[in-house]
Design a protein around this motif. Structure first.
Motif, short mmCIF file in Angstrom:
data_model
loop_
_atom_site.label_atom_id
_atom_site.label_comp_id
_atom_site.label_asym_id
_atom_site.label_seq_id
_atom_site.Cartn_x
_atom_site.Cartn_y
_atom_site.Cartn_z
N LEU A 1 2.98 -6.65 12.32
CA LEU A 1 3.54 -7.80 11.43
C LEU A 1 2.22 -8.01 10.43
O LEU A 1 2.41 -9.28 9.69
CB LEU A 1 3.98 -8.98 12.25
CG LEU A 1 5.29 -8.45 13.17
CD1 LEU A 1 5.46 -9.93 14.12
CD2 LEU A 1 6.18 -8.16 12.47
N ASP A 2 1.17 -7.49 10.46
CA ASP A 2 0.21 -8.01 9.76
C ASP A 2 -0.78 -6.78 9.32
O ASP A 2 -1.47 -6.18 10.03
CB ASP A 2 -1.08 -8.74 10.86
CG ASP A 2 -2.12 -9.33 9.89
OD1 ASP A 2 -2.49 -8.92 8.79
OD2 ASP A 2 -2.96 -9.96 10.63
N ALA A 3 -0.60 -6.35 8.13
CA ALA A 3 -0.93 -5.28 7.44
C ALA A 3 -2.54 -5.15 7.61
O ALA A 3 -3.41 -3.97 7.55
CB ALA A 3 -0.63 -4.86 5.89
N SER A 4 -3.10 -6.35 7.39
CA SER A 4 -4.69 -6.17 7.47
C SER A 4 -5.34 -5.59 8.81
O SER A 4 -6.39 -5.33 8.76
CB SER A 4 -5.10 -7.63 7.49
OG SER A 4 -5.08 -8.42 8.47
N ILE B 1 -4.75 3.94 8.28
CA ILE B 1 -3.78 4.63 7.78
C ILE B 1 -4.23 6.05 7.26
O ILE B 1 -3.73 7.05 7.75
CB ILE B 1 -3.05 4.07 6.55
CG1 ILE B 1 -2.14 2.74 7.05
CG2 ILE B 1 -1.92 4.94 6.13
CD1 ILE B 1 -1.46 2.22 6.05
N ALA B 2 -5.12 6.07 6.23
CA ALA B 2 -5.67 7.29 6.04
C ALA B 2 -6.43 8.01 7.28
O ALA B 2 -7.17 7.35 8.25
CB ALA B 2 -6.93 7.02 4.90
N PRO B 3 -6.21 9.59 7.34
CA PRO B 3 -5.98 10.31 6.43
C PRO B 3 -4.50 10.72 6.22
O PRO B 3 -4.06 11.74 5.88
CB PRO B 3 -6.71 11.51 6.73
CG PRO B 3 -6.84 11.61 8.15
CD PRO B 3 -6.91 10.10 8.39
N SER B 4 -3.46 10.07 6.74
CA SER B 4 -2.00 10.31 7.08
C SER B 4 -1.60 10.27 5.76
O SER B 4 -1.69 9.39 4.79
CB SER B 4 -1.39 9.09 7.78
OG SER B 4 -1.75 9.19 9.14
N SER C 1 4.30 -3.14 6.09
CA SER C 1 4.22 -1.62 5.90
C SER C 1 4.21 -0.98 4.52
O SER C 1 3.33 -0.22 4.19
CB SER C 1 5.12 -0.88 6.89
OG SER C 1 4.86 -1.20 8.16
N VAL C 2 5.17 -1.39 3.75
CA VAL C 2 4.99 -0.93 2.41
C VAL C 2 4.04 -1.22 1.51
O VAL C 2 3.36 -0.32 0.66
CB VAL C 2 6.46 -1.46 1.63
CG1 VAL C 2 6.64 -1.26 0.30
CG2 VAL C 2 7.77 -1.08 2.34
N ASP C 3 3.44 -2.46 1.83
CA ASP C 3 2.18 -2.78 1.10
C ASP C 3 1.30 -2.11 1.24
O ASP C 3 0.37 -1.57 0.67
CB ASP C 3 1.94 -4.18 1.21
CG ASP C 3 0.79 -5.05 0.56
OD1 ASP C 3 0.76 -4.78 -0.67
OD2 ASP C 3 0.02 -5.18 1.18
N ALA C 4 1.01 -1.80 2.61
CA ALA C 4 -0.09 -1.23 3.27
C ALA C 4 0.05 0.17 2.87
O ALA C 4 -1.01 0.97 2.51
CB ALA C 4 -0.27 -1.22 4.95
N ARG D 1 -0.85 0.81 -0.88
CA ARG D 1 -2.35 0.75 -1.10
C ARG D 1 -3.31 1.91 -0.51
O ARG D 1 -4.28 2.17 -0.82
CB ARG D 1 -2.73 -0.81 -0.47
CG ARG D 1 -2.57 -1.93 -1.50
CD ARG D 1 -3.20 -3.09 -1.13
NE ARG D 1 -2.65 -3.69 0.01
CZ ARG D 1 -3.51 -4.53 0.78
NH1 ARG D 1 -4.77 -4.76 0.56
NH2 ARG D 1 -2.99 -5.04 1.99
N ALA D 2 -2.72 2.63 0.66
CA ALA D 2 -3.48 3.55 1.28
C ALA D 2 -3.02 4.94 0.47
O ALA D 2 -3.83 5.91 1.03
CB ALA D 2 -2.96 3.65 2.97
N ASN D 3 -2.29 4.87 -0.29
CA ASN D 3 -1.90 6.13 -0.99
C ASN D 3 -1.15 7.18 -0.25
O ASN D 3 -1.39 8.32 -0.62
CB ASN D 3 -3.19 6.62 -1.83
CG ASN D 3 -3.81 5.65 -2.79
OD1 ASN D 3 -2.99 5.08 -3.74
ND2 ASN D 3 -4.90 5.40 -2.79
#
Length: 217
Positions: A51-54, A60-63, A94-97, A100-102
């Motif tokens: 519930l908190d992308a930070s 997330i990388a290198p996924s 999740s969508v925002d993260a 931003r993680a490409n």
């Protein structure tokens, strides 16, 4: 693929993770502290809060693939507030993260729609789809209505009602769209989505497509 997954210890996730690992994929799963032991052996535990992308964006990388499975267990109309405070907040983060993680592909476990019941649940999942579509991320939406499996077998009792509904042209499409799907078929659809990502746009996998799909090799 290198997969980052939320909801990996839930009903769908705990069956999907070992399947992906057996097929040679890397699975990096977001879990709450203390839940690491619930993951299938071989998965990489990423501690954080869905519930908190930070708390997980830097992990997330290198996924290259993001799989969103978070959802309130055993949905019912009585859980409308939880759909918004958990399901919607989680997919928004999740969508925002993921953007931003490409990541290259976003896989979302949604729900069959439209539907005449569970309107708040359907509305939240539709909003999740809208959020994903608003990005430039290639995505796949998996849309079962009810997933049949261990602890989730009561719809077998009403399958004859679905069969009757399919006999009428007026209700046939709705009955097919809302027909319960066995867990193994949903897992197959998710694996297929992960292994065959769209190059652009959104791919939608509905219940009829899941039902017809052959077992994964």
């Amino acid at each position: 693929m290198n997969v980052f997954m939320t909801g990996a210890t839930g009903y769908i996730g705990r069956n999907l993770v070992p399947t992906l690992l057996a097929r040679g994929h890397v699975v990096r799963a977001l879990v709450r502290a203390g839940s690491e032991t619930k993951l299938a052996r071989g998965a990489v535990a990423i501690r954080g809060n869905a519930l908190d992308a930070s708390t997980f964006i830097d992990q997330i990388a290198p996924s290259d693939t993001f799989v969103q499975l978070v959802g309130v267990a055993h949905p019912s109309p009585a859980k409308a507030a939880e759909f918004r405070s958990i399901d919607l907040v989680s997919v928004t983060q999740s969508v925002d993260a993921a953007k931003r993680a490409n990541v290259r592909h976003f896989v979302y476990l949604s729900v069959a729609q439209p539907a005449p019941i569970m309107r708040e649940y359907v509305a939240v999942r539709a909003e999740g789809e809208r959020l994903i579509r608003s990005t430039t991320l290639p995505a796949t939406f998996i849309r079962p209505w009810y997933v049949l499996g261990e602890g989730h077998r009561w719809p077998y009792l009403i399958l004859p009602l679905y069969w009757l509904a399919m006999l009428s042209p007026a209700s046939r499409d709705t009955a097919r769209r809302l027909y319960p799907v066995p867990l193994r078929k949903v897992i197959h659809a998710l694996v297929d989505a992960i292994e065959r990502p769209p190059s652009s746009g959104v791919r939608v996998i509905e219940a009829p497509e899941m039902a017809k799909a052959a077992q994964i090799a």
